[in-house]
Design a protein around this motif. Structure first.
Motif, PDB file in Angstrom:
ATOM      1  N   LYS A   1       0.808  -1.225   0.000  1.00 56.37           N
ATOM      2  CA  LYS A   1       0.000   0.000   0.000  1.00 56.37           C
ATOM      3  C   LYS A   1       0.845   1.280   0.000  1.00 56.37           C
ATOM      4  O   LYS A   1       0.423   2.311  -0.514  1.00 56.37           O
ATOM      5  N   TYR A   2       2.032   1.213   0.617  1.00 53.50           N
ATOM      6  CA  TYR A   2       2.830   2.431   0.800  1.00 53.50           C
ATOM      7  C   TYR A   2       4.190   2.371   0.113  1.00 53.50           C
ATOM      8  O   TYR A   2       4.951   3.341   0.182  1.00 53.50           O
ATOM      9  N   GLY A   3       4.518   1.253  -0.510  1.00 51.74           N
ATOM     10  CA  GLY A   3       5.774   1.147  -1.241  1.00 51.74           C
ATOM     11  C   GLY A   3       7.000   1.056  -0.371  1.00 51.74           C
ATOM     12  O   GLY A   3       8.110   1.419  -0.779  1.00 51.74           O
ATOM     13  N   ILE A   4       6.822   0.548   0.857  1.00 54.84           N
ATOM     14  CA  ILE A   4       7.960   0.389   1.766  1.00 54.84           C
ATOM     15  C   ILE A   4       8.768  -0.845   1.371  1.00 54.84           C
ATOM     16  O   ILE A   4       8.206  -1.886   1.046  1.00 54.84           O
ATOM     17  N   GLU A   5      10.103  -0.701   1.389  1.00 58.31           N
ATOM     18  CA  GLU A   5      10.992  -1.847   1.174  1.00 58.31           C
ATOM     19  C   GLU A   5      11.777  -2.100   2.453  1.00 58.31           C
ATOM     20  O   GLU A   5      12.227  -1.156   3.103  1.00 58.31           O
ATOM     21  N   VAL A   6      11.933  -3.368   2.815  1.00 61.19           N
ATOM     22  CA  VAL A   6      12.684  -3.699   4.027  1.00 61.19           C
ATOM     23  C   VAL A   6      13.696  -4.819   3.798  1.00 61.19           C
ATOM     24  O   VAL A   6      14.377  -5.241   4.730  1.00 61.19           O
ATOM     25  N   GLU A   7      13.800  -5.295   2.579  1.00 56.85           N
ATOM     26  CA  GLU A   7      14.694  -6.414   2.278  1.00 56.85           C
ATOM     27  C   GLU A   7      16.002  -5.921   1.662  1.00 56.85           C
ATOM     28  O   GLU A   7      16.010  -4.949   0.890  1.00 56.85           O
ATOM     29  N   GLY A   8      17.100  -6.609   1.989  1.00 53.96           N
ATOM     30  CA  GLY A   8      18.378  -6.326   1.342  1.00 53.96           C
ATOM     31  C   GLY A   8      18.902  -4.935   1.644  1.00 53.96           C
ATOM     32  O   GLY A   8      18.679  -4.373   2.715  1.00 53.96           O
ATOM     33  N   ASP A   9      19.585  -4.356   0.676  1.00 59.27           N
ATOM     34  CA  ASP A   9      20.204  -3.042   0.844  1.00 59.27           C
ATOM     35  C   ASP A   9      19.206  -1.963   0.404  1.00 59.27           C
ATOM     36  O   ASP A   9      19.401  -1.285  -0.598  1.00 59.27           O
ATOM     37  N   PHE A  10      18.137  -1.790   1.165  1.00 63.11           N
ATOM     38  CA  PHE A  10      17.073  -0.861   0.772  1.00 63.11           C
ATOM     39  C   PHE A  10      17.402   0.570   1.204  1.00 63.11           C
ATOM     40  O   PHE A  10      18.267   0.801   2.044  1.00 63.11           O
ATOM     41  N   ASP A  11      16.692   1.501   0.631  1.00 62.92           N
ATOM     42  CA  ASP A  11      16.862   2.921   0.950  1.00 62.92           C
ATOM     43  C   ASP A  11      16.128   3.199   2.270  1.00 62.92           C
ATOM     44  O   ASP A  11      14.906   3.331   2.297  1.00 62.92           O
ATOM     45  N   GLN A  12      16.881   3.287   3.365  1.00 59.31           N
ATOM     46  CA  GLN A  12      16.266   3.428   4.685  1.00 59.31           C
ATOM     47  C   GLN A  12      15.452   4.713   4.809  1.00 59.31           C
ATOM     48  O   GLN A  12      14.352   4.709   5.375  1.00 59.31           O
ATOM     49  N   ILE A  13      15.991   5.803   4.300  1.00 60.24           N
ATOM     50  CA  ILE A  13      15.312   7.096   4.452  1.00 60.24           C
ATOM     51  C   ILE A  13      13.993   7.101   3.681  1.00 60.24           C
ATOM     52  O   ILE A  13      12.944   7.502   4.195  1.00 60.24           O
ATOM     53  N   LYS A  14      14.033   6.636   2.445  1.00 55.13           N
ATOM     54  CA  LYS A  14      12.830   6.589   1.612  1.00 55.13           C
ATOM     55  C   LYS A  14      11.756   5.701   2.250  1.00 55.13           C
ATOM     56  O   LYS A  14      10.586   6.091   2.345  1.00 55.13           O
ATOM     57  N   SER A  15      12.150   4.520   2.687  1.00 53.78           N
ATOM     58  CA  SER A  15      11.177   3.590   3.282  1.00 53.78           C
ATOM     59  C   SER A  15      10.643   4.119   4.609  1.00 53.78           C
ATOM     60  O   SER A  15       9.448   3.987   4.902  1.00 53.78           O
ATOM     61  N   PHE A  16      11.511   4.730   5.408  1.00 53.49           N
ATOM     62  CA  PHE A  16      11.040   5.271   6.687  1.00 53.49           C
ATOM     63  C   PHE A  16      10.010   6.373   6.470  1.00 53.49           C
ATOM     64  O   PHE A  16       8.984   6.425   7.162  1.00 53.49           O
ATOM     65  N   ARG A  17      10.257   7.257   5.510  1.00 52.69           N
ATOM     66  CA  ARG A  17       9.308   8.350   5.275  1.00 52.69           C
ATOM     67  C   ARG A  17       7.964   7.826   4.791  1.00 52.69           C
ATOM     68  O   ARG A  17       6.911   8.385   5.112  1.00 52.69           O
ATOM     69  N   ARG A  18       7.966   6.732   4.051  1.00 58.45           N
ATOM     70  CA  ARG A  18       6.702   6.119   3.645  1.00 58.45           C
ATOM     71  C   ARG A  18       6.017   5.454   4.837  1.00 58.45           C
ATOM     72  O   ARG A  18       4.789   5.470   4.950  1.00 58.45           O
ATOM     73  N   PHE A  19       6.807   4.860   5.719  1.00 57.38           N
ATOM     74  CA  PHE A  19       6.238   4.304   6.951  1.00 57.38           C
ATOM     75  C   PHE A  19       5.575   5.398   7.778  1.00 57.38           C
ATOM     76  O   PHE A  19       4.518   5.168   8.390  1.00 57.38           O
ATOM     77  N   LEU A  20       6.178   6.587   7.813  1.00 59.35           N
ATOM     78  CA  LEU A  20       5.579   7.692   8.560  1.00 59.35           C
ATOM     79  C   LEU A  20       4.181   8.021   8.054  1.00 59.35           C
ATOM     80  O   LEU A  20       3.283   8.324   8.843  1.00 59.35           O
ATOM     81  N   LEU A  21       3.985   7.979   6.733  1.00 56.39           N
ATOM     82  CA  LEU A  21       2.648   8.212   6.175  1.00 56.39           C
ATOM     83  C   LEU A  21       1.665   7.167   6.692  1.00 56.39           C
ATOM     84  O   LEU A  21       0.533   7.483   7.076  1.00 56.39           O
ATOM     85  N   PHE A  22       2.105   5.913   6.696  1.00 60.84           N
ATOM     86  CA  PHE A  22       1.275   4.829   7.208  1.00 60.84           C
ATOM     87  C   PHE A  22       0.950   5.043   8.686  1.00 60.84           C
ATOM     88  O   PHE A  22      -0.212   4.939   9.110  1.00 60.84           O
ATOM     89  N   ALA A  23       1.977   5.354   9.498  1.00 60.97           N
ATOM     90  CA  ALA A  23       1.766   5.552  10.936  1.00 60.97           C
ATOM     91  C   ALA A  23       0.782   6.702  11.171  1.00 60.97           C
ATOM     92  O   ALA A  23      -0.114   6.601  12.024  1.00 60.97           O
ATOM     93  N   ARG A  24       0.944   7.801  10.417  1.00 61.78           N
ATOM     94  CA  ARG A  24       0.025   8.934  10.540  1.00 61.78           C
ATOM     95  C   ARG A  24      -1.404   8.515  10.205  1.00 61.78           C
ATOM     96  O   ARG A  24      -2.366   8.896  10.891  1.00 61.78           O
ATOM     97  N   ASP A  25      -1.575   7.719   9.142  1.00 65.55           N
ATOM     98  CA  ASP A  25      -2.920   7.281   8.751  1.00 65.55           C
ATOM     99  C   ASP A  25      -3.565   6.439   9.849  1.00 65.55           C
ATOM    100  O   ASP A  25      -4.764   6.549  10.112  1.00 65.55           O
ATOM    101  N   THR A  26      -2.759   5.590  10.517  1.00 65.81           N
ATOM    102  CA  THR A  26      -3.319   4.754  11.585  1.00 65.81           C
ATOM    103  C   THR A  26      -3.724   5.609  12.784  1.00 65.81           C
ATOM    104  O   THR A  26      -4.741   5.339  13.428  1.00 65.81           O
ATOM    105  N   ILE A  27      -2.946   6.643  13.085  1.00 67.97           N
ATOM    106  CA  ILE A  27      -3.228   7.483  14.250  1.00 67.97           C
ATOM    107  C   ILE A  27      -4.378   8.448  13.970  1.00 67.97           C
ATOM    108  O   ILE A  27      -5.281   8.619  14.794  1.00 67.97           O
ATOM    109  N   ARG A  28      -4.384   9.041  12.784  1.00 65.69           N
ATOM    110  CA  ARG A  28      -5.388  10.071  12.509  1.00 65.69           C
ATOM    111  C   ARG A  28      -6.732   9.489  12.080  1.00 65.69           C
ATOM    112  O   ARG A  28      -7.786   9.966  12.493  1.00 65.69           O
ATOM    113  N   TRP A  29      -6.674   8.453  11.233  1.00 61.54           N
ATOM    114  CA  TRP A  29      -7.920   7.918  10.671  1.00 61.54           C
ATOM    115  C   TRP A  29      -8.181   6.467  11.070  1.00 61.54           C
ATOM    116  O   TRP A  29      -9.185   5.885  10.669  1.00 61.54           O
TER     117      TRP A  29
END
Length: 267
Positions: free
Chosen positions: A114-142
């Motif tokens: 749903k959010y395009g997060i990658e967690v396998e191998g040599d993934f882009d930590q910053i990019k994936s974390f910022r997408r996780f933040l969108l997910f976390a915000r959606d769970t808290i707000r809505w």
């Protein structure tokens, strides 16, 4: 009255409201040691005896009676919202749990899709974390696509349940000043076994679950990320005196005001 997330020593020397990702493993082991003179063999979250927990039915009436009469010293511990949400990401989203599985089964595949997060191998930590933040915000707000998880729901929410149901805190201290804070608790209580804090190891049960953080804390938070974090944790920054303006500063800016916390979280 309910007191979720509340632990109490069997001797009733002290009561602790657990806040996930805020040194709870170490605090729980200190409480266990203070009663038994030894540490629990394993993750303290798995302990079924030796420590009263609200999750255990036979502990509920003992905890409720104690907390409502303020019989014992009660405390909790908080952490900078920036480092706490980062820790949640690396532990719960990127990491393999002690069960050998991903956290909460299909959670990671779902947010990867749903959010395009990658967690396998040599993934882009910053990019994936910022997408996780969108997910976390959606769970808290809505509360979508799921209710917020205890590891990234706001600390104020955890701490308020104790107050709303009739409890009162004697001490709230910062993870970032753990030794000073935990010592201030130990100085104010009497325990069956003496605890010498400098001899206590740190029980970081989430360490090793996930990849190492590859960048300084501030690199994970651009302007939008900071906005999302403030949207989620505005109360936490204000009540526990953390620096919203500077993600690189994990230290608090002022003293915690217990009266303010009881007034604002007791509604």
């Amino acid at each position: 009255m309910n007191f979720p997330g509340t632990w109490m020593t069997e001797s009733e020397s002290v009561v602790y409201r657990v806040v996930p990702k805020c040194a709870c493993s170490t605090i729980g082991q200190i409480m266990y040691y203070s009663d038994h003179g030894q540490f629990f063999d394993g993750d303290i979250h798995d302990a079924k005896d030796g420590l009263h927990k609200w999750a255990h039915d036979d502990s509920k009436p003992l905890i409720a009676t104690n907390v409502q009469s303020h019989k014992s010293y009660a405390f909790t511990c908080v952490r900078n919202p920036y480092t706490r949400i980062l820790s949640s990401f690396f532990d719960k989203i990127c990491g393999i749990q002690r069960s050998g599985n991903r956290y909460r089964g299909n959670l990671v595949p779902m947010i990867a899709q749903k959010y395009g997060i990658e967690v396998e191998g040599d993934f882009d930590q910053i990019k994936s974390f910022r997408r996780f933040l969108l997910f976390a915000r959606d769970t808290i707000r809505w509360r979508k696509p799921m209710d917020p998880d205890i590891h990234w729901s706001d600390m104020s929410g955890h701490i308020s349940t104790f107050i709303v149901n009739g409890g009162a805190y004697d001490n709230i201290f910062w993870t970032e000043k753990f030794n000073d804070g935990m010592q201030s608790v130990l100085d104010d209580i009497e325990t069956p076994h003496k605890v010498t804090l400098q001899d206590i190891p740190r029980f970081n049960e989430s360490e090793g679950h996930g990849p190492k953080r590859a960048h300084p804390v501030e690199d994970y938070f651009d302007d939008l990320s900071m906005h999302l974090v403030y949207e989620m944790y505005k109360k936490d920054f204000r009540l526990f005196k953390y620096d919203f303006e500077d993600p690189s500063n994990k230290m608090p800016l002022g003293e915690i005001d217990l009266d303010e916390i009881h007034a604002k979280l007791g509604d």
